[in-house]
Scaffold this active site. Structure first.
Site, PDB file in Angstrom:
ATOM      1  N   ARG A 271       0.845  -1.249   0.127  1.00  0.00           N
ATOM      2  CA  ARG A 271      -0.100   0.024  -0.064  1.00  0.00           C
ATOM      3  C   ARG A 271       0.953   1.133   0.070  1.00  0.00           C
ATOM      4  O   ARG A 271       1.842   1.559   0.849  1.00  0.00           O
ATOM      5  CB  ARG A 271      -0.962  -0.100   1.215  1.00  0.00           C
ATOM      6  CG  ARG A 271      -1.887   1.113   1.390  1.00  0.00           C
ATOM      7  CD  ARG A 271      -1.340   1.993   2.228  1.00  0.00           C
ATOM      8  NE  ARG A 271      -2.176   3.147   2.658  1.00  0.00           N
ATOM      9  CZ  ARG A 271      -2.034   4.337   3.336  1.00  0.00           C
ATOM     10  NH1 ARG A 271      -0.753   4.448   3.785  1.00  0.00           N
ATOM     11  NH2 ARG A 271      -2.837   5.206   3.726  1.00  0.00           N
ATOM     12  N   ASP A 273       1.620   5.038   0.313  1.00  0.00           N
ATOM     13  CA  ASP A 273       1.075   6.186   1.169  1.00  0.00           C
ATOM     14  C   ASP A 273       1.109   7.408   0.834  1.00  0.00           C
ATOM     15  O   ASP A 273       1.990   7.855  -0.275  1.00  0.00           O
ATOM     16  CB  ASP A 273       2.075   6.341   2.518  1.00  0.00           C
ATOM     17  CG  ASP A 273       1.506   7.422   3.390  1.00  0.00           C
ATOM     18  OD1 ASP A 273       0.340   7.264   3.992  1.00  0.00           O
ATOM     19  OD2 ASP A 273       2.288   8.366   3.475  1.00  0.00           O
ATOM     20  N   ALA A 274      -0.194   8.051   0.580  1.00  0.00           N
ATOM     21  CA  ALA A 274      -0.238   9.502   0.197  1.00  0.00           C
ATOM     22  C   ALA A 274       0.604   9.882  -1.073  1.00  0.00           C
ATOM     23  O   ALA A 274       1.451  10.628  -1.389  1.00  0.00           O
ATOM     24  CB  ALA A 274       0.357  10.589   1.320  1.00  0.00           C
ATOM     25  N   GLU A 309      -2.919   5.114  -1.583  1.00  0.00           N
ATOM     26  CA  GLU A 309      -3.799   6.243  -0.827  1.00  0.00           C
ATOM     27  C   GLU A 309      -3.458   7.445  -1.699  1.00  0.00           C
ATOM     28  O   GLU A 309      -2.494   7.781  -1.974  1.00  0.00           O
ATOM     29  CB  GLU A 309      -3.238   6.551   0.519  1.00  0.00           C
ATOM     30  CG  GLU A 309      -3.853   7.467   1.202  1.00  0.00           C
ATOM     31  CD  GLU A 309      -3.085   8.326   2.564  1.00  0.00           C
ATOM     32  OE1 GLU A 309      -3.978   8.856   3.434  1.00  0.00           O
ATOM     33  OE2 GLU A 309      -2.020   7.881   2.859  1.00  0.00           O
ATOM     34  N   ASP A 336     -13.769   8.713   0.556  1.00  0.00           N
ATOM     35  CA  ASP A 336     -15.222   9.280   0.398  1.00  0.00           C
ATOM     36  C   ASP A 336     -16.283   8.361   1.074  1.00  0.00           C
ATOM     37  O   ASP A 336     -17.220   8.958   1.508  1.00  0.00           O
ATOM     38  CB  ASP A 336     -15.566   9.288  -1.108  1.00  0.00           C
ATOM     39  CG  ASP A 336     -14.819  10.100  -1.938  1.00  0.00           C
ATOM     40  OD1 ASP A 336     -14.357  11.069  -1.201  1.00  0.00           O
ATOM     41  OD2 ASP A 336     -14.750  10.233  -3.227  1.00  0.00           O
ATOM     42  N   HIS A 406      -5.704   3.918  10.782  1.00  0.00           N
ATOM     43  CA  HIS A 406      -4.926   4.666  11.457  1.00  0.00           C
ATOM     44  C   HIS A 406      -4.871   6.210  11.464  1.00  0.00           C
ATOM     45  O   HIS A 406      -4.859   6.744  12.182  1.00  0.00           O
ATOM     46  CB  HIS A 406      -3.439   4.157  11.402  1.00  0.00           C
ATOM     47  CG  HIS A 406      -3.040   4.657  10.162  1.00  0.00           C
ATOM     48  ND1 HIS A 406      -3.112   4.199   8.546  1.00  0.00           N
ATOM     49  CD2 HIS A 406      -2.313   5.922   9.603  1.00  0.00           C
ATOM     50  CE1 HIS A 406      -2.486   4.728   7.829  1.00  0.00           C
ATOM     51  NE2 HIS A 406      -1.927   5.887   8.287  1.00  0.00           N
ATOM     52  N   ASP A 407      -5.155   6.659  10.198  1.00  0.00           N
ATOM     53  CA  ASP A 407      -5.365   8.024  10.017  1.00  0.00           C
ATOM     54  C   ASP A 407      -6.431   8.407  10.823  1.00  0.00           C
ATOM     55  O   ASP A 407      -6.771   9.549  11.408  1.00  0.00           O
ATOM     56  CB  ASP A 407      -5.464   8.385   8.680  1.00  0.00           C
ATOM     57  CG  ASP A 407      -4.096   8.617   8.146  1.00  0.00           C
ATOM     58  OD1 ASP A 407      -3.136   9.016   8.834  1.00  0.00           O
ATOM     59  OD2 ASP A 407      -3.859   8.255   7.002  1.00  0.00           O
ATOM     60  N   VAL A 409      -8.693   7.296  13.138  1.00  0.00           N
ATOM     61  CA  VAL A 409      -8.751   7.231  14.608  1.00  0.00           C
ATOM     62  C   VAL A 409      -7.365   7.927  15.172  1.00  0.00           C
ATOM     63  O   VAL A 409      -7.878   9.015  15.927  1.00  0.00           O
ATOM     64  CB  VAL A 409      -8.645   5.749  14.969  1.00  0.00           C
ATOM     65  CG1 VAL A 409      -8.444   5.507  16.472  1.00  0.00           C
ATOM     66  CG2 VAL A 409      -9.482   4.756  14.407  1.00  0.00           C
TER      67      VAL A 409
END
Length: 657
Positions: A271, A273-274, A309, A336, A406-407, A409
């Site tokens: 995955r 990230d960003a 992501e 979304d 994780h983001d 929360v």
């Protein structure tokens, strides 16, 4: 990739770092700014310096029999700065310490028959190694794998494990991208975890960060300036140089990192990230080239799954080939779906939730039926900038849905979980949508038993940086009404306080209590329905033929057309009053969110905060046996699918165009 079938040794060969050869250990470093590089081997007598040969294009190389497996080493640049290997396979004394020579052949694999699982079967469980168990180690996760398999999980996704500074971190501040952090265990212990998961039919994904390096321990800023671009900027400073001078070597560094994890650790996917902060004007861009190399490499022989992501909602990275396989990436995390459902459950409209506040069910319906809710529309949160690309012709499996991660929360001020923010019945209604929708669901560790411990943002930087991070994090919340005054912000947990980390560890003892056991049973039962009833349908869903409508504003009905003209149908009432409608199917549902829902359905009603799923076979879609109470509302399969749900002109349907 080198393999030896007799002993199942897996090794990824790369131009960086170390390689074990017949003539000794080969060391390679790219340092185009430097005049000289020495290898510094740690010995009982101190450091032994060996000059490395300068090679073309900024490379330095040395093969020496004086080094062996287990040796600690560094590189000394121009007789001054001494640094760890940026491609270190292991740094047992943290990011400022020496690297260690690791021989991949020292681990013998026993999962030779493992070729992965199809993407359609993905039920993902995101976990943080340091807080998932009391021990916070790779080996401790092995003890929980049977629990995860019995829950209905098919893939665990590890938050980043690349070596970060200090004793604890979320992982997004990694600076040695090839080295598992020593606080979690050794490289072999991570391989043991992957192998143990495979023996239980579990895939293992890894979160990787290719948009920046962490702020402490990244010596590339000092001697590897070509790694960074002054043409592009990110929230963390200068962007990684993927498209400027010397970018070929930089691109290879990250592509090899992806291949390394997939081949040497036998992982099943990554995955990224960003990726919206990865800035690259070249074609193919780094995301495309990386995916192509993976597909032509390990992905040519087994199931490899790549996820993004991407706040840009760039549908072009998710395009399918004619046979339905992904050209580049399997899926994107779909914010979304989360944002719309979170707003409905909590009423929160701060920050990015403002983009969904006017009609959350409309955005949810579009996301479930077409992929993205934002497909080029202006975003209020982004000051009117248009966000997203057309996604309606992509399959629903191209979008990973979640209610927590994780983001969502950890980036709350106090790290509260959704079970602390929403009432149980609305939460069950939302989970019944999430866990049975055609999109692969993602769970965040502990949510399946309503874990009472929070998950907070924590790090362990040096004193000066730690103080700045604490102050900066608290100031981030100044724009939220409840943190407008300085005193309220001072109550936000200090990321550097050890108690912030330890309070984030999962409270497994909660599973001994009945209310938490009931949540666990709820998740497990829905995931069983997904495995038995939903997964077999996923390959049959026709992309671009799904529809949604909004009866009585608080209701949502979504229909997916299958290739045999059957229908998968969702009806949900996300409001406080009962919902009645003549076109609610009367056939027995596949699943409901609460026991009282099934009885109400026979009367054409859905109770408040309830969800039901239906499968209508093609042969039942004509005449009075259709399951609709008004046969004149039933259309042929070739007509507008919304006609299967609602009579034209009834309700308050809104389909975004």
């Amino acid at each position: 990739m080198e393999t030896h079938s007799e002993t199942m040794i897996r090794k990824h060969s790369m131009p960086f770092g170390t390689d074990i050869t017949e003539d000794g250990v080969r060391f390679r470093l790219w340092a185009p700014q430097n005049r000289s590089v020495d290898l510094v081997l740690e010995t009982d007598e101190g450091g032994k310096h060996l000059a490395m040969q300068r090679c073309p294009n900024g490379w330095f190389e040395l093969t020496t029999p004086e080094a062996s497996v287990g040796n600690h080493y560094r590189f000394r640049l121009d007789q001054e700065l001494t640094v760890p290997d940026p491609a270190s396979r292991f740094n047992p004394r943290d990011v400022h310490g020496p690297s260690q020579v690791i021989d991949p052949a020292g681990f013998c694999w026993t999962d030779e028959n493992w070729t992965g699982r199809p993407w359609n079967e993905a039920v993902i469980y995101e976990l943080h190694i340091g807080t998932f168990t009391p021990a916070g180690r790779f080996r401790a996760v092995c003890d929980k794998l049977d629990y995860l398999a019995s829950l209905g999980i098919t893939a665990i996704e590890l938050m980043p494990v690349a070596d970060f500074p200090g004793r604890w971190n979320w992982g997004y501040d990694g600076v040695l991208l090839f080295a598992p952090d020593s606080s979690y265990g050794t490289p072999d212990e991570l391989k043991e975890l992957v192998q143990a998961a495979h023996h239980r039919n579990l895939m293992v994904f890894l979160d990787v960060v290719y948009n920046h390096f962490g702020p402490e321990g990244n010596y590339l800023h000092v001697y590897g300036k070509p790694f960074f671009s002054d043409r592009h900027h990110t929230p963390w400073g200068n962007a990684i140089n993927f498209d400027g001078e010397n970018s070929r070597t930089v691109r290879e560094f990250f592509i090899h990192n992806a291949l390394y994890w997939l081949e040497e650790y036998h992982l099943d996917g990554l995955r990224l990230d960003a990726v919206h902060t990865i800035l690259d004007d070249s074609r193919p861009d780094i995301l495309e080239e990386l995916a192509e190399r993976v597909r032509a490499g390990p992905g040519a022989h087994r199931h490899i799954h790549l996820m993004l992501e991407n706040d840009d909602n760039a549908a072009r990275y998710l395009v399918r080939e004619a046979n339905g396989s992904p050209r580049h990436y399997n899926a994107q995390w779909n914010d979304d779906v989360h944002h719309a459902l979170h707003l409905v459950l909590t009423g929160e409209t701060d920050g990015y939730y403002a983009d969904y506040a006017d009609a959350p069910l409309k955005y949810l319906g579009r996301a479930l039926s077409e992929g993205f809710a934002y497909q080029g529309e202006p975003s209020l949160y982004r000051h009117g900038r248009r966000r997203g690309e057309i996604s309606r012709d992509l399959p629903p499996t191209a979008f990973v849905s979640f209610l927590q991660n994780h983001d969502q929360v950890g980036n709350r001020a106090f790290g509260e979980r959704l079970c602390d923010l929403a009432e149980p019945r609305p939460l069950r209604a939302a989970l019944t949508i999430l866990l049975l929708a055609p999109c692969p669901p993602l769970l965040f560790m502990g949510e399946e038993f309503a874990c009472p411990s929070p998950f907070r943002y924590f790090c362990d930087f040096g004193p000066e940086l730690a103080e700045a991070v604490t102050e900066g994090r608290r100031n981030e919340f100044a724009r939220f009404e409840r943190f407008a005054d300085p005193e309220s912000r001072r109550r936000i947990p200090d990321p550097s306080d050890p108690s912030t980390f330890f309070s984030s560890k999962l409270d497994w003892a909660a599973l001994d209590r009945q209310d938490h056991q009931e949540w666990h049973a709820f998740y497990r039962s829905l995931l069983a329905v997904r495995r038995e009833q939903i997964v077999p349908l996923l390959r049959k869903i026709r992309p671009g033929r799904s529809r949604f409508e909004l009866p009585d504003k608080r209701g949502l009905a979504v229909v997916w057309l299958l290739d045999d003209d059957s229908l998968l149908i969702l009806w949900t009432n996300l409001g406080g009053e009962p919902l009645s409608h003549p076109n609610i199917p009367s056939v027995p549902p596949l699943a409901v969110s609460d026991p009282d829902v099934a009885a109400a359905l026979t009367l054409g009603r859905i109770p408040p905060w309830s969800t039901a799923w239906f499968l209508i076979p093609a042969e039942n879609m004509h005449g009075p046996t259709t399951g609709s109470r008004k046969t004149d509302s039933v259309h042929s399969p070739s007509s507008d699918l919304s006609g299967h749900l609602l009579q034209k002109g009834e309700g308050h349907s809104q389909v975004m165009r």
